[in-house]
Design an enzyme around this catalytic site. Structure first.
Site, PDB file in Angstrom:
ATOM      1  N   ALA A 169      33.244  36.932  44.164  1.00 36.01           N
ATOM      2  CA  ALA A 169      34.288  37.188  45.175  1.00 36.01           C
ATOM      3  C   ALA A 169      34.205  36.281  46.391  1.00 36.01           C
ATOM      4  O   ALA A 169      34.982  36.451  47.331  1.00 36.01           O
ATOM      5  CB  ALA A 169      34.301  38.649  45.624  1.00 36.01           C
ATOM      6  N   ALA A 170      33.329  35.290  46.394  1.00 35.61           N
ATOM      7  CA  ALA A 170      33.255  34.391  47.551  1.00 35.61           C
ATOM      8  C   ALA A 170      34.560  33.632  47.740  1.00 35.61           C
ATOM      9  O   ALA A 170      35.063  33.502  48.860  1.00 35.61           O
ATOM     10  CB  ALA A 170      32.087  33.418  47.389  1.00 35.61           C
ATOM     11  N   GLY A 171      35.110  33.114  46.654  1.00 36.37           N
ATOM     12  CA  GLY A 171      36.374  32.391  46.755  1.00 36.37           C
ATOM     13  C   GLY A 171      37.516  33.291  47.193  1.00 36.37           C
ATOM     14  O   GLY A 171      38.381  32.879  47.985  1.00 36.37           O
ATOM     15  N   ASP A 172      37.541  34.518  46.692  1.00 39.54           N
ATOM     16  CA  ASP A 172      38.583  35.466  47.086  1.00 39.54           C
ATOM     17  C   ASP A 172      38.450  35.845  48.557  1.00 39.54           C
ATOM     18  O   ASP A 172      39.446  36.003  49.265  1.00 39.54           O
ATOM     19  CB  ASP A 172      38.502  36.728  46.221  1.00 39.54           C
ATOM     20  CG  ASP A 172      38.707  36.445  44.748  1.00 39.54           C
ATOM     21  OD1 ASP A 172      39.448  35.498  44.429  1.00 39.54           O
ATOM     22  OD2 ASP A 172      38.128  37.166  43.914  1.00 39.54           O
TER      23      ASP A 172
END
Length: 327
Positions: free
Chosen positions: A266-269
């Site tokens: 979820a880092a990109g999100d």
């Protein structure tokens, strides 16, 4: 049948939180913590297993909400316990999920997320109800949501045709479209002119531009190639290498913050949600990228998808990344 005429609206962010509509997937993540990824034929003793709300659409909606936006989510879940649990999680974050459909035949999407001791993840997704999301371009409720939104945010974990339909309606109304083309696939020709902001990682940048994007200098060339397709703003995320931002002012490299990562899920999100809300707040593109980097840095220090997404106060209390570098 012709689409109804719809007025374009301005977004007054001074008097109310910015509004964002997210179209995307909703999954229940089954998160396995393991010492390393098993090889073919290997039986591995894992550390733990947890069920965690996820899906790129759900994650990006949560990121936007925790950064202070009023968020509406469009998606689809099954008529099962996972679907109910995902709706309950959205409610806790104050997200309007009236646009999330319930599928009577297909189950809620599931993702098997394997996270090793080096914080690297490997993910297998079973789309389930996500593959049957439907966008009705004549739906007055959808038009109303988009009329008052600063951005429509979308990814590719729902059917591409539905993403195009939603983007076309948003563009016609005057709602800007931010796209994260993940999982990576080619964009249809009609989608390019609808985009305001494109957020890609190295793999997606390479697929869409035909250029290697593994370093800031290479990512800048890829970003320029993507902007040449008519996109106003492009961000190429480079993980621990930071991000490259490209717009009419040229290309800049924004270095990452040095943190000890425990889970990159979820880092990109998280980055994208923080980027969208900061832009919707009327701040500069570079300020939005820096805010996204700070949010993503906090995310990777925690385990799980949505539980790891920080709120706005936590991001504002965190360290500032180094100054950006012109390319």
């Amino acid at each position: 049948m012709a689409l109804p005429a719809l007025p374009k609206v301005s977004h007054d962010t001074a008097s109310a939180p910015p509004r964002i509509v997210v179209l995307g997937s909703l999954n229940m993540d089954l998160v396995l913590r393991v010492p390393h990824a098993p090889e073919a034929g290997e039986t591995l003793q894992g550390h733990s297993i947890h069920t965690v709300p996820g899906g790129k659409g759900g994650n990006q909606a949560v990121s936007c909400a925790r950064q202070g936006a009023a968020v509406s989510l469009l998606g689809r879940v099954g008529a099962d316990d996972y679907g109910q649990a995902l709706r309950a999680a959205l409610t806790r974050d104050g997200i309007d999920h009236g646009g999330v459909q319930t599928d009577a035949q297909e189950p809620t999407g599931v993702a098997l997320v394997m996270v090793d001791d080096a914080a690297q993840n490997r993910i297998v997704v079973i789309a389930g109800a996500n593959a049957r999301v439907e966008v009705d371009a004549h739906d007055p409720e959808l038009a109303q949501r988009l009329q008052h939104a600063a951005f429509l945010v979308a990814q590719f974990e729902t059917p591409l045709a539905q993403v195009v339909t939603a983007a076309a309606l948003a563009h016609r109304i005057g709602c800007k479209v931010m796209l994260n083309p993940s999982p990576a696939q080619a964009l249809p020709a009609q989608l390019w002119p609808l985009l305001d902001t494109l957020v890609v990682n190295e793999v997606e940048a390479r697929l869409l531009s035909g250029r290697v994007a593994d370093t800031p200098a290479e990512a800048a060339k890829a970003a320029c190639a993507l902007r040449a397709r008519g996109v106003a703003r492009v961000v190429v995320t480079l993980g621990a290498g930071g991000a490259v931002a490209a717009d009419t002012q040229g290309c800049r490299h924004h270095p990452a913050l040095a943190v000890t990562a425990v889970d990159t899920t979820a880092a990109g999100d998280t980055f994208l949600g923080a980027l969208a809300v900061t832009l919707a707040d009327g701040q500069s593109f570079d300020a939005a990228v820096r805010h996204g980097i700070r949010a993503a840095a906090l995310c990777v220090t925690q385990v799980g998808a949505q539980p790891s997404i920080p709120d706005r106060d936590a991001v504002l209390r965190s360290a500032l990344p180094p100054d950006w570098i012109p390319l």
